[in-house]
Design a protein around this motif. Sequence first.
Motif, PDB file in Angstrom:
ATOM      1  N   ALA A 192      10.144   1.284  12.203  1.00 12.18           N
ATOM      2  CA  ALA A 192       9.795   0.493  11.187  1.00 12.18           C
ATOM      3  C   ALA A 192       8.910  -0.718  11.477  1.00 12.18           C
ATOM      4  O   ALA A 192       8.131  -1.162  10.855  1.00 12.18           O
ATOM      5  CB  ALA A 192      10.958   0.238  10.211  1.00 12.18           C
ATOM      6  N   PRO A 193       9.650  -1.440  12.621  1.00 11.21           N
ATOM      7  CA  PRO A 193       8.937  -2.520  13.088  1.00 11.21           C
ATOM      8  C   PRO A 193       7.331  -2.265  13.564  1.00 11.21           C
ATOM      9  O   PRO A 193       6.551  -3.292  13.299  1.00 11.21           O
ATOM     10  CB  PRO A 193       9.664  -3.039  14.265  1.00 11.21           C
ATOM     11  CG  PRO A 193      11.068  -2.582  14.086  1.00 11.21           C
ATOM     12  CD  PRO A 193      10.784  -1.247  13.560  1.00 11.21           C
ATOM     13  N   LEU A 194       7.120  -1.338  14.209  1.00  8.14           N
ATOM     14  CA  LEU A 194       5.744  -1.072  14.480  1.00  8.14           C
ATOM     15  C   LEU A 194       4.919  -0.841  13.088  1.00  8.14           C
ATOM     16  O   LEU A 194       3.795  -1.467  12.913  1.00  8.14           O
ATOM     17  CB  LEU A 194       5.659   0.144  15.471  1.00  8.14           C
ATOM     18  CG  LEU A 194       6.212   0.082  16.622  1.00  8.14           C
ATOM     19  CD1 LEU A 194       6.082   1.275  17.565  1.00  8.14           C
ATOM     20  CD2 LEU A 194       5.429  -1.256  17.513  1.00  8.14           C
ATOM     21  N   GLY A 195       5.646  -0.041  12.088  1.00  7.07           N
ATOM     22  CA  GLY A 195       4.898   0.097  10.864  1.00  7.07           C
ATOM     23  C   GLY A 195       4.630  -1.268  10.134  1.00  7.07           C
ATOM     24  O   GLY A 195       3.594  -1.188   9.719  1.00  7.07           O
TER      25      GLY A 195
ATOM     26  N   HIS B 111       7.164   4.632   4.457  1.00  9.77           N
ATOM     27  CA  HIS B 111       6.850   3.775   5.972  1.00  9.77           C
ATOM     28  C   HIS B 111       5.433   3.661   6.266  1.00  9.77           C
ATOM     29  O   HIS B 111       4.695   4.573   5.939  1.00  9.77           O
ATOM     30  CB  HIS B 111       7.923   4.218   7.138  1.00  9.77           C
ATOM     31  CG  HIS B 111       9.178   3.528   6.544  1.00  9.77           C
ATOM     32  ND1 HIS B 111       9.527   2.351   6.946  1.00  9.77           N
ATOM     33  CD2 HIS B 111      10.240   4.211   6.309  1.00  9.77           C
ATOM     34  CE1 HIS B 111      11.134   2.283   6.810  1.00  9.77           C
ATOM     35  NE2 HIS B 111      11.445   3.470   6.121  1.00  9.77           N
ATOM     36  N   CYS B 112       4.907   2.707   6.860  1.00  6.19           N
ATOM     37  CA  CYS B 112       3.733   2.560   7.486  1.00  6.19           C
ATOM     38  C   CYS B 112       3.598   3.408   8.921  1.00  6.19           C
ATOM     39  O   CYS B 112       4.639   3.516   9.465  1.00  6.19           O
ATOM     40  CB  CYS B 112       3.079   1.141   7.610  1.00  6.19           C
ATOM     41  SG  CYS B 112       2.566   0.475   5.744  1.00  6.19           S
TER      42      CYS B 112
ATOM     43  N   THR C  87      -2.607   7.471   2.652  1.00  7.82           N
ATOM     44  CA  THR C  87      -1.537   8.203   3.729  1.00  7.82           C
ATOM     45  C   THR C  87      -2.628   8.800   4.792  1.00  7.82           C
ATOM     46  O   THR C  87      -3.876   9.228   4.412  1.00  7.82           O
ATOM     47  CB  THR C  87      -0.805   9.052   3.264  1.00  7.82           C
ATOM     48  OG1 THR C  87      -1.684  10.210   2.433  1.00  7.82           O
ATOM     49  CG2 THR C  87       0.170   8.693   2.135  1.00  7.82           C
ATOM     50  N   ALA C  88      -1.968   8.976   5.798  1.00  8.64           N
ATOM     51  CA  ALA C  88      -2.916   9.662   6.960  1.00  8.64           C
ATOM     52  C   ALA C  88      -2.806  11.138   6.476  1.00  8.64           C
ATOM     53  O   ALA C  88      -1.658  11.669   6.295  1.00  8.64           O
ATOM     54  CB  ALA C  88      -2.289   9.141   8.289  1.00  8.64           C
ATOM     55  N   GLY C  89      -3.613  12.023   6.829  1.00  8.72           N
ATOM     56  CA  GLY C  89      -3.824  13.416   6.780  1.00  8.72           C
ATOM     57  C   GLY C  89      -4.243  13.757   5.490  1.00  8.72           C
ATOM     58  O   GLY C  89      -5.019  12.718   4.763  1.00  8.72           O
ATOM     59  N   GLY C  90      -4.619  15.156   5.247  1.00  5.75           N
ATOM     60  CA  GLY C  90      -5.293  15.666   3.943  1.00  5.75           C
ATOM     61  C   GLY C  90      -4.585  15.060   2.487  1.00  5.75           C
ATOM     62  O   GLY C  90      -3.315  15.555   2.516  1.00  5.75           O
ATOM     63  N   THR C  91      -5.231  14.714   1.649  1.00  3.98           N
ATOM     64  CA  THR C  91      -4.938  14.625   0.273  1.00  3.98           C
ATOM     65  C   THR C  91      -5.614  15.425  -0.718  1.00  3.98           C
ATOM     66  O   THR C  91      -5.313  15.382  -2.076  1.00  3.98           O
ATOM     67  CB  THR C  91      -4.722  13.152  -0.100  1.00  3.98           C
ATOM     68  OG1 THR C  91      -6.127  12.442  -0.099  1.00  3.98           O
ATOM     69  CG2 THR C  91      -3.684  12.515   0.805  1.00  3.98           C
TER      70      THR C  91
ATOM     71  N   ARG D 213      -0.968   4.170   5.253  1.00  5.11           N
ATOM     72  CA  ARG D 213      -1.902   3.234   5.953  1.00  5.11           C
ATOM     73  C   ARG D 213      -1.635   1.646   5.626  1.00  5.11           C
ATOM     74  O   ARG D 213      -2.027   0.876   6.411  1.00  5.11           O
ATOM     75  CB  ARG D 213      -3.424   3.683   5.685  1.00  5.11           C
ATOM     76  CG  ARG D 213      -3.717   4.952   6.325  1.00  5.11           C
ATOM     77  CD  ARG D 213      -5.139   5.381   5.813  1.00  5.11           C
ATOM     78  NE  ARG D 213      -5.501   6.615   6.181  1.00  5.11           N
ATOM     79  CZ  ARG D 213      -6.764   7.216   6.108  1.00  5.11           C
ATOM     80  NH1 ARG D 213      -7.671   6.428   5.286  1.00  5.11           N
ATOM     81  NH2 ARG D 213      -7.189   8.380   6.368  1.00  5.11           N
ATOM     82  N   GLU D 214      -1.033   1.672   4.391  1.00  3.66           N
ATOM     83  CA  GLU D 214      -0.852   0.290   3.905  1.00  3.66           C
ATOM     84  C   GLU D 214       0.406   0.445   3.004  1.00  3.66           C
ATOM     85  O   GLU D 214       0.651   1.539   2.432  1.00  3.66           O
ATOM     86  CB  GLU D 214      -1.636  -0.428   3.210  1.00  3.66           C
ATOM     87  CG  GLU D 214      -2.522   0.240   2.239  1.00  3.66           C
ATOM     88  CD  GLU D 214      -3.432  -0.535   1.622  1.00  3.66           C
ATOM     89  OE1 GLU D 214      -3.772  -1.742   1.628  1.00  3.66           O
ATOM     90  OE2 GLU D 214      -4.809   0.209   1.354  1.00  3.66           O
ATOM     91  N   PRO D 215       1.274  -0.364   2.498  1.00  2.89           N
ATOM     92  CA  PRO D 215       2.226  -0.194   1.605  1.00  2.89           C
ATOM     93  C   PRO D 215       1.758   0.271   0.403  1.00  2.89           C
ATOM     94  O   PRO D 215       0.662  -0.338  -0.066  1.00  2.89           O
ATOM     95  CB  PRO D 215       2.871  -1.668   1.745  1.00  2.89           C
ATOM     96  CG  PRO D 215       2.436  -2.161   2.622  1.00  2.89           C
ATOM     97  CD  PRO D 215       1.381  -1.762   3.215  1.00  2.89           C
ATOM     98  N   VAL D 216       2.311   0.923  -0.316  1.00  2.00           N
ATOM     99  CA  VAL D 216       2.052   1.473  -1.562  1.00  2.00           C
ATOM    100  C   VAL D 216       1.401   0.615  -2.758  1.00  2.00           C
ATOM    101  O   VAL D 216       0.449   0.594  -3.205  1.00  2.00           O
ATOM    102  CB  VAL D 216       3.140   2.526  -2.285  1.00  2.00           C
ATOM    103  CG1 VAL D 216       2.553   3.296  -3.645  1.00  2.00           C
ATOM    104  CG2 VAL D 216       3.395   3.722  -1.285  1.00  2.00           C
TER     105      VAL D 216
END
Length: 323
Positions: free
Chosen positions: A19-22, A167-168, A52-56, A175-178
């Motif tokens: 989480a700190p890295l996020g 989490h990021c 988010t990362a990945g396919g949506t 990729r950023e907070p919702v």
Amino acid sequence: MHTPGFWNRPAGWQAHLLAPLGRLYAAGTARRLAGREGVRPGPPVICVGNLTAGGTGKTPTVTALVQRLLARGRAPMILSRGHGGSLAGPVQVDARRHTAAEVGDEPLLLSAFAPAWISRDRAAGARAMAGAGAEVIVMDDGFQNPDLHKDLSIVVVDAARGFGNGHCIPAGPLREPVAVGLARADLVLSIGDAAAQAALAITAPVPRLKGALVPLPTGMDWRGLRVLAVAGIGHPQKFFDTLRGLGAEIARAEPLEDHQPYTPQLLTRLSAEAKLLGAQIVTTEKDAARMPAGFRPQVLALPVRLELDDWGPLDAALDTLGL
């Protein structure tokens, strides 16, 4: 890369440890965006992005949006970074001479629907497109890219996965907070079946669109067809589930990494396995775009298209832009 499994489960020890890295990742995104208005290239810019990362489902969303604009008498062009391609651009994609290794699989696929350009420098790409006569620029991804001013931003969400564990990166898929991301959005589009849509709770100050990816009628009867299913997309399981829903018999499912190149060694192995299993190789449109032309006759591609429950909010947003 395959997304870590813990990204889409309630936050456990891995997420808390990272989480700190996020938080540092989120802070970096915020700094990159802060105070950046972005270039206005002339034509309005519509961004189809995600949090988010990945396919949506961004690529089918771009396709549907382009078709909507064409039906309204507009001349859209598509701007992509060209992920996975070697060319930096700006360059217009030409399916007759470019390969996925040069321009990326998504731009190659999208170029069948409207003129598509790739440019790692989004502002330079948009200027080139404006000079080429674009009436509207549809940007595939780039919601967190500050280089271009966005006249309309659509955030796409996989209804089944939502925003993961919240989490990021690297603690989660964000990729950023919702709340931060949705505050910049104009529309939110959740893609999935009715059950997933009902379970997904989104608190957003903007209209929410709901849609689903539906196989395009091709006259192909998938019932009982024995297949070797191959998919190198963000979430391959969705493709496999779609095939099963059509009645195909999956002899084996091979999930690959998103945008994974189809090397000669991989193609030779897939061809040999298909013969051994007595199965037809079936893949996605995006995967087929990465395959060499000489191999494609051995493969069936299953096209899907986005269908929305209600086009009204999107049409109203396009009306506001004069489109």
